[in-house]
Design a protein around this motif. Structure first.
Motif, short mmCIF file in Angstrom:
data_model
loop_
_atom_site.label_atom_id
_atom_site.label_comp_id
_atom_site.label_asym_id
_atom_site.label_seq_id
_atom_site.Cartn_x
_atom_site.Cartn_y
_atom_site.Cartn_z
N VAL A 1 34.49 46.93 40.48
CA VAL A 1 35.49 47.05 41.53
C VAL A 1 36.88 47.25 40.94
O VAL A 1 37.68 48.05 41.43
N GLY A 2 37.18 46.52 39.85
CA GLY A 2 38.47 46.69 39.20
C GLY A 2 38.70 48.10 38.69
O GLY A 2 39.76 48.69 38.89
N VAL A 3 37.68 48.67 38.03
CA VAL A 3 37.80 50.05 37.53
C VAL A 3 37.92 51.03 38.69
O VAL A 3 38.72 51.97 38.66
N PHE A 4 37.13 50.81 39.74
CA PHE A 4 37.13 51.68 40.91
C PHE A 4 38.51 51.73 41.56
O PHE A 4 39.06 52.80 41.85
N LEU B 1 41.89 54.41 42.41
CA LEU B 1 42.49 54.55 43.74
C LEU B 1 43.99 54.27 43.72
O LEU B 1 44.74 54.79 44.55
N PHE B 2 44.44 53.43 42.78
CA PHE B 2 45.85 53.05 42.69
C PHE B 2 46.67 54.01 41.83
O PHE B 2 47.88 53.79 41.66
N GLN B 3 46.04 55.05 41.27
CA GLN B 3 46.80 55.98 40.44
C GLN B 3 47.94 56.60 41.25
O GLN B 3 47.73 57.13 42.34
N ILE C 1 44.14 57.71 46.07
CA ILE C 1 44.11 57.86 47.52
C ILE C 1 45.11 56.94 48.22
O ILE C 1 45.57 57.24 49.33
N MET C 2 45.49 55.84 47.58
CA MET C 2 46.44 54.92 48.20
C MET C 2 47.81 55.58 48.38
O MET C 2 48.50 55.33 49.37
N THR C 3 48.19 56.42 47.44
CA THR C 3 49.46 57.15 47.59
C THR C 3 49.42 58.07 48.79
O THR C 3 50.39 58.16 49.57
N TYR C 4 48.29 58.74 49.01
CA TYR C 4 48.15 59.65 50.16
C TYR C 4 48.16 58.87 51.46
O TYR C 4 48.76 59.31 52.47
N ILE C 5 47.51 57.71 51.48
CA ILE C 5 47.49 56.91 52.70
C ILE C 5 48.88 56.42 53.06
O ILE C 5 49.31 56.50 54.23
N ASP D 1 37.89 38.52 35.77
CA ASP D 1 37.43 39.88 35.46
C ASP D 1 38.06 40.93 36.35
O ASP D 1 38.45 42.01 35.86
N LEU D 2 38.21 40.67 37.64
CA LEU D 2 38.78 41.65 38.56
C LEU D 2 40.23 41.96 38.20
O LEU D 2 40.62 43.13 38.07
#
Length: 317
Positions: A144-147, A151-153, A158-162, A255-256
């Motif tokens: 989940v952390g890597v995933f 998304l946070f790039q 995708i978070m930037t687009y949202i 870990d997360l």
């Protein structure tokens, strides 16, 4: 080599002993039979858990370093604990941990309980949506952390687009921004573990007898009144149990957050567990980190006892 006559003579003795053992087992009480099976497992688990704890307590009173010979161990008494409790950095890490624990518990409780109320209505497709919602908690925290790192790039995530859908904010960096990074790890942990709270609350909602709602309908009670007088009191023990589990897990979360931010930027998201790992396995201050681990253990143990007492009071009402 034994001849056949000797073997034949020993056979009845062996059979008699086997029958005697079987008879003893057959005559054992259920309690004795239960201890016969679980006793060895309990002993092994106690050894596995108690020895490391006692060894950690011993090391916390020494200056031991894991990368040095054991003959260099010196007894330093309470010096490690004094340094920890007088360190502003340590209190800063505990403050970061408290921020993370409090907000994740609040959000996960609200979202998880809300989802449980929705899925308890048994609408068409509720089983399918229940399974889909549970998917995040089935994943490994490291995965989940890597995933979510992708998304946070700020440029391609995708978070930037949202966020920019609601206005032109430009690239949004949830990991590298000092103000957003603490909320980024709260968001990811909430996304991952709200289904866990939902699952426990849903079990509590399913256990409420329908006759209570039928009686409330006869008395013409409002929806809010039924929720306040029936639903909430009946599901509250389950809710507190979920909060207890999430408090324990989030206080030792590693870990997360390590995959997402590694404690950065700077030390703004450096939880106590991450700093403990740095002290133990990067700086090799084993005695010092053992004292830190004992302090965290006592904190979690004390808070857990408070939760259990509150839970018992709610159940005994």
């Amino acid at each position: 080599m034994q001849d056949s006559s000797t073997i034949e003579a020993q056979a009845p003795v062996t059979q008699k002993r086997s029958r005697s053992l079987i008879n003893k087992l057959m005559n054992m009480s259920d309690r004795s039979m239960a201890w016969l099976f679980i006793g060895p497992t309990v002993v092994i688990l106690l050894l596995i858990n108690i020895f490391p704890l006692l060894w950690t307590i011993y090391l916390s009173f020494t200056n031991y370093r894991a990368n040095q010979p054991t003959r260099d161990i010196e007894w330093v008494g309470l010096r490690n604990y004094e340094r920890l409790l007088n360190s502003e950095d340590i209190w800063g890490y505990l403050q970061v941990t408290a921020h993370f624990v409090c907000w994740t518990m609040i959000l996960q409780t609200i979202i998880g309980f809300g989802l449980a109320l929705l899925l308890n209505r048994n609408f068409k497709g509720s089983s399918f949506f229940s399974t889909v919602i549970l998917i995040p908690m089935m994943l490994s925290p490291a995965v989940v952390g890597v995933f979510w790192t992708y998304l946070f790039q700020p440029q391609t995530g995708i978070m930037t687009y949202i966020i920019n859908f609601f206005g032109n904010f430009g690239p949004v960096d949830f990991i590298g921004n000092v103000d957003l990074a603490p909320w980024g790890i709260v968001l990811v942990d909430t996304w991952m573990w709200s289904p866990y709270v939902m699952l426990i609350c849903l079990a509590g909602l399913k256990s409420i007898p329908p006759s209570l709602y039928e009686a409330a309908e006869v008395d013409r009670a409002s929806t809010f009144r039924k929720f306040w007088s029936i639903t909430l009191p009946m599901v509250l023990p389950f809710l507190l149990l979920a909060v207890l589990f999430r408090f324990i897990e989030n206080f030792k979360m590693f870990d997360l957050v390590n995959e997402l931010t590694s404690g950065g930027p700077g030390s703004i998201t450096e939880l106590a567990s991450i700093n403990l790992k740095r002290e133990a396995f990067e700086k090799w201050r084993t005695g010092y980190s053992s004292a830190f681990a004992i302090i965290l253990f006592v904190t979690v143990f004390g808070a857990g006892n408070i939760f259990v007492k509150v839970l018992n009071r709610v159940k005994n009402r």
